[in-house]
Design an enzyme around this catalytic site. Structure first.
Site: not given
Ligand code: AMP
Length: 178
Positions: A61, A98
């Site tokens: 995205r 995770e």
């Molecule tokens: P992070 O590495 O934990 O910051 O996760 C980021 C990626 O996971 C992003 O590219 C988001 O598109 C996706 N993502 C994580 N949590 C969500 C959520 N609650 N809703 C939508 N997309 C999420």
């Protein structure tokens, strides 16, 4: 009303996706709205500091926002891809999920040393992906000092973790919780 409530109203929340307890912030509904998408890009462009040579988007995205934002900023687009997708020689960076690990990559010759890079994704949660992207860009010789997201989930701490890496972080919207 706060500044970007019009955009917030275009984001759909899907509970328990992809697993129980996660509130998935679905930005596909914002992309379907011509004015909403255009306003998103306009506001991200307005928040950009200084000159940017490349806008780096994180698969998948993030590519949409990076490509659209590169046009008004008159910058190129750097694709940060999942490992194994790029055809040329790459450099990669691992990051923790995770459960388990993931790896992102860029072409090793994608950046001229000192290129000024703006990092972009749709959403920052824990910041694991964005921090890996910053390490990768820096390893390749790029200068990354700012990152922009449409959505921040501040309770997960990703934006603060990125700020500790000397990145100025902007997000148009935030949602509480996970
Ligand atoms: P992070 O590495 O934990 O910051 O996760 C980021 C990626 O996971 C992003 O590219 C988001 O598109 C996706 N993502 C994580 N949590 C969500 C959520 N609650 N809703 C939508 N997309 C999420």
């Amino acid at each position: 009303m706060s500044a970007n409530d019009d955009l917030k109203a275009l984001i759909r929340t899907i509970p328990d996706f992809p697993k129980p307890g996660i509130q998935f912030r679905d930005i596909t509904t914002l992309l379907l709205d011509p004015k909403g998408f255009a306003q998103t890009i306009e506001r991200m462009a307005a928040a950009t500091r200084g000159t940017v040579d490349l806008v780096a988007g994180i698969e998948a995205r993030g590519f949409l926002f990076a490509a659209a934002l590169a046009l008004p900023l008159k910058a190129g687009v750097l694709l940060i891809r999942k490992d194994g997708k790029l055809p040329g020689a790459t450099i990669a960076e691992d990051y923790a999920l995770e459960y388990g690990q993931d790896r992102i990559a860029i072409h090793e010759d994608a950046l001229v040393p000192g290129a000024r890079v703006l990092l972009v994704d749709d959403l920052i949660a824990t910041g694991g992906t964005a921090r890996a992207a910053v390490r990768l860009i820096r390893k390749a010789g790029g200068v990354v000092e700012q990152a922009q997201f449409l959505v921040d989930l501040p309770d997960l701490g990703g934006a603060d973790a990125l700020r500790k890496e000397d990145i100025a972080v902007d997000a148009l919207l935030s949602f509480p919780g996970h």
